[in-house]
Design a protein around this motif. Structure first.
Motif, PDB file in Angstrom:
ATOM      1  N   ILE B 165      18.747  57.033 -24.490  1.00  0.00           N
ATOM      2  CA  ILE B 165      18.276  58.490 -24.978  1.00  0.00           C
ATOM      3  C   ILE B 165      17.547  58.510 -26.489  1.00  0.00           C
ATOM      4  O   ILE B 165      16.447  58.946 -26.737  1.00  0.00           O
ATOM      5  CB  ILE B 165      19.078  59.801 -24.788  1.00  0.00           C
ATOM      6  CG1 ILE B 165      19.090  59.798 -23.209  1.00  0.00           C
ATOM      7  CG2 ILE B 165      18.508  61.049 -25.181  1.00  0.00           C
ATOM      8  CD1 ILE B 165      20.240  60.815 -22.821  1.00  0.00           C
ATOM      9  N   VAL B 166      18.270  57.849 -27.370  1.00  0.00           N
ATOM     10  CA  VAL B 166      17.940  57.928 -28.680  1.00  0.00           C
ATOM     11  C   VAL B 166      16.699  56.813 -28.787  1.00  0.00           C
ATOM     12  O   VAL B 166      15.524  57.222 -29.423  1.00  0.00           O
ATOM     13  CB  VAL B 166      19.090  57.290 -29.614  1.00  0.00           C
ATOM     14  CG1 VAL B 166      18.201  56.856 -30.929  1.00  0.00           C
ATOM     15  CG2 VAL B 166      20.137  58.339 -29.788  1.00  0.00           C
ATOM     16  N   ALA B 214      20.377  38.145 -35.690  1.00  0.00           N
ATOM     17  CA  ALA B 214      21.042  37.126 -36.487  1.00  0.00           C
ATOM     18  C   ALA B 214      20.814  37.396 -37.889  1.00  0.00           C
ATOM     19  O   ALA B 214      21.595  37.148 -38.814  1.00  0.00           O
ATOM     20  CB  ALA B 214      20.233  35.769 -36.296  1.00  0.00           C
ATOM     21  N   LEU B 215      20.038  38.286 -38.377  1.00  0.00           N
ATOM     22  CA  LEU B 215      19.931  38.740 -39.563  1.00  0.00           C
ATOM     23  C   LEU B 215      20.693  40.103 -40.040  1.00  0.00           C
ATOM     24  O   LEU B 215      21.036  40.135 -41.250  1.00  0.00           O
ATOM     25  CB  LEU B 215      18.372  38.952 -39.959  1.00  0.00           C
ATOM     26  CG  LEU B 215      17.405  37.940 -39.928  1.00  0.00           C
ATOM     27  CD1 LEU B 215      15.876  38.467 -40.001  1.00  0.00           C
ATOM     28  CD2 LEU B 215      17.719  36.670 -40.717  1.00  0.00           C
ATOM     29  N   ILE B 216      20.746  40.941 -38.911  1.00  0.00           N
ATOM     30  CA  ILE B 216      21.142  42.155 -39.158  1.00  0.00           C
ATOM     31  C   ILE B 216      22.631  42.346 -38.220  1.00  0.00           C
ATOM     32  O   ILE B 216      22.766  41.795 -37.306  1.00  0.00           O
ATOM     33  CB  ILE B 216      20.267  43.282 -38.875  1.00  0.00           C
ATOM     34  CG1 ILE B 216      18.896  43.016 -39.250  1.00  0.00           C
ATOM     35  CG2 ILE B 216      20.864  44.825 -39.319  1.00  0.00           C
ATOM     36  CD1 ILE B 216      17.926  43.893 -38.494  1.00  0.00           C
ATOM     37  N   ASP B 217      23.305  42.967 -38.906  1.00  0.00           N
ATOM     38  CA  ASP B 217      24.617  43.238 -38.067  1.00  0.00           C
ATOM     39  C   ASP B 217      24.365  44.383 -37.305  1.00  0.00           C
ATOM     40  O   ASP B 217      24.492  45.628 -37.492  1.00  0.00           O
ATOM     41  CB  ASP B 217      25.709  43.573 -39.108  1.00  0.00           C
ATOM     42  CG  ASP B 217      27.350  43.650 -38.260  1.00  0.00           C
ATOM     43  OD1 ASP B 217      27.393  42.903 -37.214  1.00  0.00           O
ATOM     44  OD2 ASP B 217      28.287  44.068 -38.804  1.00  0.00           O
ATOM     45  N   PHE B 218      24.294  44.244 -35.953  1.00  0.00           N
ATOM     46  CA  PHE B 218      23.673  45.222 -34.865  1.00  0.00           C
ATOM     47  C   PHE B 218      24.809  46.210 -34.514  1.00  0.00           C
ATOM     48  O   PHE B 218      25.474  45.585 -33.883  1.00  0.00           O
ATOM     49  CB  PHE B 218      22.928  44.535 -33.829  1.00  0.00           C
ATOM     50  CG  PHE B 218      21.396  44.431 -33.986  1.00  0.00           C
ATOM     51  CD1 PHE B 218      20.899  45.717 -34.563  1.00  0.00           C
ATOM     52  CD2 PHE B 218      20.752  43.365 -33.822  1.00  0.00           C
ATOM     53  CE1 PHE B 218      19.358  45.505 -34.513  1.00  0.00           C
ATOM     54  CE2 PHE B 218      19.469  43.564 -33.997  1.00  0.00           C
ATOM     55  CZ  PHE B 218      18.927  44.448 -34.666  1.00  0.00           C
ATOM     56  N   GLN B 219      24.822  47.302 -34.907  1.00  0.00           N
ATOM     57  CA  GLN B 219      25.354  48.479 -34.150  1.00  0.00           C
ATOM     58  C   GLN B 219      24.598  48.978 -33.077  1.00  0.00           C
ATOM     59  O   GLN B 219      23.314  48.723 -33.116  1.00  0.00           O
ATOM     60  CB  GLN B 219      25.834  49.632 -35.184  1.00  0.00           C
ATOM     61  CG  GLN B 219      26.589  49.197 -36.554  1.00  0.00           C
ATOM     62  CD  GLN B 219      28.039  48.475 -35.993  1.00  0.00           C
ATOM     63  OE1 GLN B 219      28.825  49.100 -35.105  1.00  0.00           O
ATOM     64  NE2 GLN B 219      28.413  47.704 -36.626  1.00  0.00           N
ATOM     65  N   LEU B 220      25.230  49.669 -32.261  1.00  0.00           N
ATOM     66  CA  LEU B 220      24.495  50.475 -31.052  1.00  0.00           C
ATOM     67  C   LEU B 220      23.272  51.189 -31.527  1.00  0.00           C
ATOM     68  O   LEU B 220      22.156  51.114 -30.921  1.00  0.00           O
ATOM     69  CB  LEU B 220      25.543  50.965 -30.013  1.00  0.00           C
ATOM     70  CG  LEU B 220      24.871  51.155 -28.657  1.00  0.00           C
ATOM     71  CD1 LEU B 220      24.454  49.735 -28.078  1.00  0.00           C
ATOM     72  CD2 LEU B 220      25.636  51.828 -27.760  1.00  0.00           C
ATOM     73  N   PHE B 221      23.478  51.936 -32.391  1.00  0.00           N
ATOM     74  CA  PHE B 221      22.654  53.022 -32.964  1.00  0.00           C
ATOM     75  C   PHE B 221      21.545  52.294 -33.408  1.00  0.00           C
ATOM     76  O   PHE B 221      20.289  52.586 -33.235  1.00  0.00           O
ATOM     77  CB  PHE B 221      23.321  54.014 -34.094  1.00  0.00           C
ATOM     78  CG  PHE B 221      22.324  55.022 -34.284  1.00  0.00           C
ATOM     79  CD1 PHE B 221      22.027  55.970 -33.188  1.00  0.00           C
ATOM     80  CD2 PHE B 221      21.949  55.272 -35.681  1.00  0.00           C
ATOM     81  CE1 PHE B 221      21.092  57.244 -33.565  1.00  0.00           C
ATOM     82  CE2 PHE B 221      21.009  56.373 -36.094  1.00  0.00           C
ATOM     83  CZ  PHE B 221      20.644  57.096 -35.019  1.00  0.00           C
ATOM     84  N   HIS B 222      21.591  51.247 -34.411  1.00  0.00           N
ATOM     85  CA  HIS B 222      20.724  50.420 -34.818  1.00  0.00           C
ATOM     86  C   HIS B 222      19.639  49.772 -33.956  1.00  0.00           C
ATOM     87  O   HIS B 222      18.435  49.765 -33.904  1.00  0.00           O
ATOM     88  CB  HIS B 222      21.238  49.115 -35.931  1.00  0.00           C
ATOM     89  CG  HIS B 222      22.024  49.670 -36.940  1.00  0.00           C
ATOM     90  ND1 HIS B 222      22.971  48.871 -37.493  1.00  0.00           N
ATOM     91  CD2 HIS B 222      22.041  51.065 -37.471  1.00  0.00           C
ATOM     92  CE1 HIS B 222      23.730  49.618 -38.294  1.00  0.00           C
ATOM     93  NE2 HIS B 222      23.000  50.977 -38.611  1.00  0.00           N
ATOM     94  N   LEU B 223      20.330  49.406 -32.683  1.00  0.00           N
ATOM     95  CA  LEU B 223      19.719  48.731 -31.790  1.00  0.00           C
ATOM     96  C   LEU B 223      18.729  49.852 -31.297  1.00  0.00           C
ATOM     97  O   LEU B 223      17.405  49.669 -30.887  1.00  0.00           O
ATOM     98  CB  LEU B 223      20.532  48.135 -30.710  1.00  0.00           C
ATOM     99  CG  LEU B 223      19.513  47.437 -29.415  1.00  0.00           C
ATOM    100  CD1 LEU B 223      19.105  46.399 -29.908  1.00  0.00           C
ATOM    101  CD2 LEU B 223      20.752  47.393 -28.443  1.00  0.00           C
ATOM    102  N   LEU B 225      17.488  52.409 -32.485  1.00  0.00           N
ATOM    103  CA  LEU B 225      16.188  52.709 -33.234  1.00  0.00           C
ATOM    104  C   LEU B 225      15.486  51.644 -33.300  1.00  0.00           C
ATOM    105  O   LEU B 225      14.122  51.908 -33.180  1.00  0.00           O
ATOM    106  CB  LEU B 225      16.893  53.081 -34.635  1.00  0.00           C
ATOM    107  CG  LEU B 225      17.612  54.165 -35.065  1.00  0.00           C
ATOM    108  CD1 LEU B 225      18.059  54.200 -36.594  1.00  0.00           C
ATOM    109  CD2 LEU B 225      16.774  55.463 -34.881  1.00  0.00           C
ATOM    110  N   LEU B 226      15.829  50.302 -33.331  1.00  0.00           N
ATOM    111  CA  LEU B 226      14.945  49.287 -33.187  1.00  0.00           C
ATOM    112  C   LEU B 226      13.876  49.410 -32.045  1.00  0.00           C
ATOM    113  O   LEU B 226      12.841  49.197 -32.044  1.00  0.00           O
ATOM    114  CB  LEU B 226      15.823  47.981 -33.492  1.00  0.00           C
ATOM    115  CG  LEU B 226      14.792  46.811 -33.497  1.00  0.00           C
ATOM    116  CD1 LEU B 226      14.199  46.828 -35.073  1.00  0.00           C
ATOM    117  CD2 LEU B 226      15.660  45.453 -33.193  1.00  0.00           C
TER     118      LEU B 226
END
Lengths: 332, 363
Positions: B165-166, B214-223, B225-226
């Protein structure tokens, strides 16, 4: 003479035809080419011509939907003239209160997701006139004036719930809601049934008197222009070829194009034999037109003078009747 | 001759005093409600839409009751989706080598003697099994680390909804604004946004995410947004721009300008409301994309998250059970959930497509 409400001088609109990405355009469509006219307060001018002759472009320039390439449009506002092409923010605001437009297509000229109230009150809303309750009263009053009765049942309907004629009435109400002095009506009845279009025209005439507005009535139908307008201007390929008081122009058409248009008006008599149309060919393209008379390719009267000289100027032949033709002028 | 519409029953018509007395917001609310109802009734005609909605509601319920179950009937030490552990003990009979017919209740002598060299054929042996098959305590069994699969599945549902949803909201917000702005202004603004969209479409989605992870430490929320930003500036923007373009040449846009409306008025009052139905449609489709993208990335082990459907499948693969039919509960529930939830959003989208796009209706 009283001050005119609208004064148009040398109005011109050129559309460039791009030939390449980086090259400067060398060819232009002369949609409107050196058009001048005046409209007195309360007077209606009909702009008549075939498709593509620039009458709609002229109308759109008058309401500033399209910028003019050249020329002047002056609008009278409380005694002073606003130069429509060069107005500041404040002048623009005043201009938007004075001028409105009625569109041809009643189905496309209203946002399908907004109610009739929203549509009609939009000019009030964006210009911040009145409170919500006042706007509701004003809209209801206008709905009754345009014959959508009882007004409350129409106010919160959506456009798709109305018929074409009803929508055009809403469009008229929208144009009148801020009490303008000048309305450009772009073939407002050409998409309606005959009977309904007559009732719409009647309504427009009555309201013009009541609200003291002038129309620029754009149409391709001489009969409609005769019914609606005090004066008629005939356009051909971006030029006004003849302009005069309605009855005078229809009784004594001087320009060969006007005569051809008149001979195309159907006569309600099955036994009448229609005189042959004198002109030939179709409308020419207005791309970089030659300097001679625009009508030269189709004119039955063409003479040496027409080939030698530029486009004939509009000249008075008496009775306020102006015509742009070397031959017709001589025959007066 | 007249085209006046005279109401058939004048007594039913509200009179002017009532209309003005009723506040405008109340009228608008009523109209909004009416629109919602008629939208629902055409949505309900479509069977696939209802099926999709049913599945979504089912998953919604699953997501909601997991924390309740943890608090009441499920012991957190055992059922916690990440930290829980349950040693499921099973009694197995020892049978001669190569004669195991039912691995759930039998163990061969060789394996048994690895645990206790004194055992004989016919003895019974108490062993802990991990992953344990479905049982009354663990309806979908346990995973290779002894955690309850059903609890993991329900816990991950919440994350999947959040992500989907986000991502979809971000996508649609960006795409609608970009589409309307570039359709209205055209020129350089339009070129800028459209070439950006081409660029995003051109570079494949998953490889970008792999490189970025590989560059960013991905949390679910970041994913979320991306995915939303990439989708919003990418293909969805182009589709919504084409819709905005067909709206922005309509005469009612001219009418709004003549009324004195500025750019913002025209964009937000006239163009965007007419693009929004299509935006909602693409929102549904981007939920599908986001859920699948997340499952893929966590299956590849590229996300720093504790638990998700993709992680569950990753877990099964990691321990070598991925395509083991005897350990189906490690793979099938998570895989089915990804497919079902992503698919049901797609079905709802299809049903909405039929409402918005009358040409698709079979009438």
């Amino acid at each position: 003479m009283t001050q005119p409400l609208v004064k148009v001088e040398g109005l011109r609109k050129l559309y460039p035809l791009h030939k390449g990405v980086f090259r400067k355009p060398t060819e232009y469509i002369h949609a409107v080419d050196d058009v001048s006219f005046e409209i007195a307060p309360g007077e209606s001018l009909g702009l008549v011509g075939e498709s593509g002759c620039g009458k709609t472009t002229t109308g759109r320039m008058l309401v500033r939907l399209t910028g003019a390439s050249d020329g002047q449009i002056l609008l009278q506002d409380d005694g002073s003239m606003i130069d429509v092409a060069h107005v500041d923010r404040d002048g623009m605001k005043r201009f938007r209160r004075r001028v409105q437009m009625i569109f041809q297509d009643p189905y496309e000229s209203m946002n399908p997701r907004r109610t009739i109230f929203d549509t009609i009150s939009e000019p009030l809303q964006v210009q911040g006139i009145g409170t919500v309750a006042e706007r509701e009263e004003r809209v209801a009053e206008l709905l009754e004036m345009v014959g959508l009765i009882p007004a409350p049942t129409f106010m919160f309907r959506f456009p798709h719930q109305l018929s074409g004629g009803q929508r055009q009435r809403v469009a008229i109400a929208r144009a009148l809601v801020i009490d303008p002095s000048f309305i450009v009506a772009d073939e407002p009845t050409s998409m309606l049934d005959v009977g309904i279009s007559i009732s719409i025209m009647e309504l427009m005439l009555n309201l013009a008197e009541e609200f003291d507005v002038s129309y620029l009535y754009i149409t391709h139908d001489l009969a409609v222009a005769r019914y609606m307008c005090d004066r008629i201007a005939v356009m051909y390929l971006g030029k006004i070829v003849e302009i005069g008081p309605t009855e005078e122009l229809l009784a004594n058409p001087r320009h060969p194009y006007t005569r051809a248009l008149l001979s195309a008006v159907p006569v309600p008599d099955p036994s009448s034999v229609r005189p042959a149309v004198e002109i030939e060919g179709g409308i020419a393209k207005a791309v970089n037109p030659p300097p001679q008379c625009r009508f030269i390719g189709r004119c039955p009267w063409v003479q040496d003078i027409c080939r030698r000289r530029g486009h004939p100027p509009l000249e008075d032949t008496g009775n306020d009747h102006l015509v742009s033709c070397y031959v017709a002028k001589e025959s007066v | 001759m007249t085209d006046r519409l005279v109401d058939p029953d004048p007594s039913a018509a509200p009179n002017m005093a009532d209309v003005v007395a009723e506040p405008l917001w109340q009228v608008r609310l009523r109209l909004f409600w009416q629109g919602l109802r008629s939208g629902w009734s055409s949505f309900a005609e479509s069977r696939i839409g209802l099926v999709g909605l049913g599945v979504i509601v089912l998953f919604g319920i699953m997501a909601m009751i997991q924390p309740i179950l943890i608090g009441t009937v499920w012991e957190p030490a055992i059922y916690d989706p990440v930290l829980g552990y349950d040693a499921v003990v099973v009694e197995k009979t020892i049978v001669p080598d190569n004669e195991v017919t039912d691995p759930a209740t039998q163990i061969d002598l060789f394996s048994a003697r690895l645990l206790d060299p004194l055992l004989q054929v016919g003895d019974t042996l108490v062993v802990t099994v991990q992953p344990a098959p479905p049982s009354r305590q663990h309806l979908l069994g346990t995973d290779p680390l002894g955690r309850d699969v059903l609890s993991q599945l329900m816990f991950s549902t919440r994350a999947a909804f959040m992500l989907g949803i986000v991502a979809a909201l971000v996508t649609v917000f960006i795409a609608t604004t970009v589409g309307a702005v570039s359709a209205f202004f055209g020129g350089a603004v339009d070129t800028l946004f459209m070439r950006l969209a081409d660029l995003i479409i051109l570079v494949p989605f998953l490889p970008i995410l792999i490189v970025l992870s590989a560059l960013i430490d991905f949390q679910l929320f970041h994913l979320a947004l991306l995915i939303g930003v990439l989708g919003g500036f990418g293909g969805t923007a182009i589709i919504l721009k084409s819709q905005a373009l067909s709206v922005s040449v309509k005469p009612f846009i001219d009418a709004a300008r003549i009324a004195g409306g500025g750019h913002l008025h025209v964009i937000f009052r006239h163009i965007i409301p007419n693009v929004l139905p299509l935006s909602f449609l693409y929102m549904m489709f981007s939920v599908t994309d986001a859920i699948s993208a997340e499952a893929t990335l966590s299956f590849l082990g590229l996300l720093n998250i504790d638990m998700s459907w993709g992680i569950m499948i990753h877990q099964a693969w990691d321990q070598g059970y991925l395509l083991d039919p005897n350990r189906w509960w490690l793979m099938v529930p998570a895989g089915m959930s990804v497919t079902l939830l992503a698919g049901s959003f797609f079905l709802v989208g299809r049903a909405m497509d039929e409402i918005i796009n009358p040409r698709l209706r079979r009438r």
